[in-house]
Every structure is written in C-alpha cells, then in structure tokens.
Design a protein around this motif. Structure first.
Motif, short mmCIF file in Angstrom:
data_model
loop_
_atom_site.label_atom_id
_atom_site.label_comp_id
_atom_site.label_asym_id
_atom_site.label_seq_id
_atom_site.Cartn_x
_atom_site.Cartn_y
_atom_site.Cartn_z
N ARG A 120 -28.27 11.83 75.52
CA ARG A 120 -29.20 12.75 76.16
C ARG A 120 -28.62 14.16 76.15
O ARG A 120 -27.41 14.33 76.10
CB ARG A 120 -29.45 12.35 77.62
CG ARG A 120 -30.12 11.00 77.81
CD ARG A 120 -30.06 10.57 79.26
NE ARG A 120 -30.71 9.30 79.47
CZ ARG A 120 -31.88 9.13 80.08
NH1 ARG A 120 -32.52 10.18 80.54
NH2 ARG A 120 -32.40 7.94 80.23
N ASP A 156 -37.85 15.30 74.43
CA ASP A 156 -37.41 15.12 75.81
C ASP A 156 -35.89 15.13 75.97
O ASP A 156 -35.38 14.91 77.07
CB ASP A 156 -37.96 13.81 76.38
CG ASP A 156 -37.65 12.61 75.49
OD1 ASP A 156 -36.82 12.74 74.57
OD2 ASP A 156 -38.24 11.54 75.71
N PRO A 187 -37.42 13.73 85.94
CA PRO A 187 -37.20 12.47 85.22
C PRO A 187 -38.44 11.60 85.03
O PRO A 187 -38.66 11.06 83.94
CB PRO A 187 -36.14 11.76 86.07
CG PRO A 187 -35.36 12.88 86.68
CD PRO A 187 -36.36 13.95 86.96
N GLU A 217 -39.17 10.98 81.15
CA GLU A 217 -38.73 9.69 80.63
C GLU A 217 -39.86 8.70 80.38
O GLU A 217 -39.64 7.69 79.72
CB GLU A 217 -37.69 9.09 81.59
CG GLU A 217 -36.44 9.95 81.70
CD GLU A 217 -35.48 9.50 82.78
OE1 GLU A 217 -35.64 8.35 83.26
OE2 GLU A 217 -34.58 10.27 83.14
N SER A 267 -36.66 7.91 87.74
CA SER A 267 -36.19 7.28 86.51
C SER A 267 -36.53 5.79 86.49
O SER A 267 -36.90 5.24 85.45
CB SER A 267 -34.68 7.47 86.35
OG SER A 267 -34.38 8.81 86.06
N ILE A 327 -33.85 12.93 74.77
CA ILE A 327 -33.37 11.56 74.85
C ILE A 327 -33.38 10.96 73.45
O ILE A 327 -34.44 10.87 72.81
CB ILE A 327 -34.24 10.71 75.79
CG1 ILE A 327 -34.26 11.32 77.20
CG2 ILE A 327 -33.73 9.26 75.84
CD1 ILE A 327 -35.24 10.65 78.14
#
Length: 241
Positions: free
Chosen positions: A3, A25, A198, A202, A128, A27
């Motif tokens: 990340r 993002d 988040p 995510e 998350s 990620i």
C-alpha cells in the motif's frame, strides 16, 4: 498487500497507458498485478506482475497516446455500471451501520427487500472491516450509515483520491443527498464530498458513507428517511452514471 503513494502512482501510470489496474486506491491487489503483467507482455518483458527495476524503466519510457491523461480505470468503471441491471432485483447491497441507527437500517433493509434486493447487513464500527466484509460478500453497491446526533446537516461521501473519482459512488452520493434533503428539509443542504477514508478507499464497488443528523429529526421521520434511502438506491440502479 502493498500500500502507499508509490502504488497509487503506479496505478495512475498504468491507467493512463490504457492498462486497467482497477480503482486507483494505493493498494497493490490482484487487479493491479494483472495490469502490470499485461503491460509487461506488451513491452516484451516476462509477465510476472512484479514491478522490478526493468519494469520501472519501461513504465517511464512509454508515453501515453494522448497528451491529456485519462484514467482507463474510470472509463471501465462507467462501462461496467452501464452493463449492469437497471433494477434492484437480485442486486446485492451492503448496508453498514456501526451502532445508533439500527432501527433505520432495519427499515431500509425491509424496503430494499420489497424491491427484490439481497441485503447484506454489516454491523461493525471499523471502516476497513466493513470494506473487507462487503468485498467478501461480492456486493454490487455499499451504503454506510453513521449517526451524528448533534449535526445540523447531513454528509454523503464517496471515494475520491489519487486523481481518481468513483463515478458510481459520486452519482449515488448525489442521489442519496437529494433524497435526504427532500425528506428532512434541513436548513443546510446535505454536503456531497469526495473522501479517501478506509471504508470508501478499500471497497471494490461503488460506495457511499452517510453521516446523518440531528438524531431527534431522524427518529421523528424514520419511515420517510428509510423510504428515501431505498428509493435513492433504486433510482441509482436505473441510472448509475
């Protein structure tokens, strides 16, 4: 998963070159790795999906076809949304509520079920964790509700970050905000904002987090607010972008 800002820069570069890394993002997940492998194959490198020094050199060398960088991930997101069903029938909807709005969430679930939706309730305070649960359930859209008891107005947030804006999330946030304003008739209009918290960053589907208040007005108009939220989701399914 890896990340950070360097991952986001990689995703932006791939998207600008026409390789879809998914949501920008920061990620490094399976979709980004697949985009790296496709890029490597196109430039004659072993398509292992790993970003080593040779891959970085090629990423810097190859230039986009157009001077104005457009992210292919946003275009692909819009295309996927336009290919989806135009009703809520059998659509999977994550409805998250960390506490304080359980009665409202239950009322929204009932109204969505009447419209044929398959509702996945998520009861957890951590954003998350909420995102991970929604991803595992493979829902089509995510709606999170948070109580702000003393707030004078409401806020609807969608994912925006690293030059990427979720087209489906922004559209849903605007429609939910309009429905809330028409129902609660607050002095201040509901704010629609792009955020990278988040739960929005995510989630792998269009997602909106709504902060609702004041508490006494929500209680007094619970049925109307629940119908407004369900109606906004139905209208979004009909015109998601």
């Amino acid at each position: 998963m890896l990340r950070g800002d360097d991952v986001a820069e990689l995703q932006q570069r791939l998207a600008a070159l026409g390789f879809d890394p998914g949501r920008v993002d920061g990620i490094f997940g399976p979709t980004t790795a697949q985009a790296v492998a496709e890029f490597q194959e196109n430039v004659g490198l072993p398509p292992d999906g790993m970003v080593g020094s040779t891959t970085l050199v090629e990423l810097a060398r190859v230039t986009p076809r157009h001077p104005e960088l457009s992210l292919v991930s946003v275009v692909r997101d819009r295309e996927r949304l336009l290919r989806g069903p135009r009703t809520l029938l059998r659509r999977r909807i994550a409805l998250a509520e960390p506490g304080g709005l359980d009665a409202l969430a239950a009322a929204v679930r009932r109204r969505l079920a009447r419209r044929g939706a398959l509702v996945v309730p998520i009861l957890h305070p951590d954003g998350s964790v909420q995102a991970a649960m929604a991803n595992r359930a493979e829902v089509d859209v995510f709606l999170g509700l948070r109580l702000e008891p003393t707030a004078a107005h409401c806020t609807c947030a969608y994912y925006a970050g690293y030059r990427y804006v979720s087209p489906g999330g922004q559209r849903l946030a605007e429609m939910v905000a309009r429905a809330i304003d028409e129902t609660l008739e607050l002095v201040e209009a509901t704010a629609v904002v792009g955020m990278s918290v988040p739960v929005l960053r995510e989630t792998q589907m269009p997602a909106v987090r709504c902060e609702l208040g004041p508490a006494d007005l929500l209680v007094a108009r619970l049925a109307e607010v629940a119908e407004a939220l369900a109606g906004a989701l139905e209208a979004w399914a009909a015109a998601p972008v």
